[in-house]
Motif scaffolding. Sequence first.
Motif: not given
Lengths: 270, 80
Positions: B34-53
């Motif tokens: 119930v506490v941890r993000p469900s499928v879809g709630e943490d979609a932003w963490q699945k993105i291949g973010w770059r670690d600097g501007l």
Amino acid sequence: MINHLRNDPAKILFTDIYGPQVPAGQWNTRGSKTKQGVYCMMPDGTYLGALFVGVQRDQVAKMLQQSLETWRKLVAEKKLTPLAVPKRAAFQNFHKEEGAEKVLIAVHYRDLPRENQKADQKGRAIGKSWNQNWLKLSRSEITELRPATKSWVVLPEKTVRKIAVTSLKDIVYGQSPAWKDEALIAGKLEARLTGKEGERVTAEYRGTFQLRDATHAYNPTLIGEATWEGEELKNLRWFAAGPRSGGTQYNFREGDPGPASLGISFVLAK
Amino acid sequence: MKFRQLLCFSTLLFGGANAEPEVGGRSLSEGIKVVRPSVGEDAWQKIGWRDGLLTAVDEAKKLHRPVLLWTMNGNPCGET
């Protein structure tokens, strides 16, 4: 801290090239220096969109859509030929880098369902928001969590205190600093072996905590389990829940004074 | 009556001994779920973010693509 970034190329791009193009309402000049927000730009710093302290998903989505439209116009004007963005693995550098020297535990926070209450005084749906933090424990601290017998043993106070003051806090809607030491009124975490097969060991945990200062309080009970292979922690799952009340300067609990149940989960990051 | 009482007591004793621990009426698995993000709630963490501007800017220049910059006070990977 800012001075060492004065000549940083990223800083210059952001503040000196992109910044002056941002509409006044979205470029914070209100006294504080913070620029927290969501910003869209061309790689040369040309402004596409901005949302200072953008946290509302609808507003952020709208800004992104508008930025995309502006970008498409620029593509046509400048006759650009956009290429496909290569797929990359999800950004996991943080816990992979930190995990080399420490054990990382992912900690999540969420309000638990309340009987007869679907929303708080600000209209926020109970349980919709959640937040995440990391509990970083050294290898020696992790070793202290491994019980040696099938009888309950009280785990070392110093490590338990660290876990309590840094992680058992309310950050569902924002930030809270670690509790000061004196705020830990009472806290006990116990463990016992539940199984042993060769090098594989399983353990069970239970704990109770009382944390309180002048502005807020949290009294959770904790249960959990962990698995070890030799000296290595292979799995850890804890769940803590209990009543919270009050708030901190930046955790946005105005309109929700409590007491109400806050849930926190701890799972070994892999 | 005595046998029924004994039977109930035994059920409580052995049932209690094997009962899964709970907090607030939730088992460990239920509480974590119930506490941890469900499928879809943490979609932003699945993105291949770059670690600097500048990392993103260099790549965007080559791809003729825009850059999305998300900045916040603290670690974007936690406690936002």
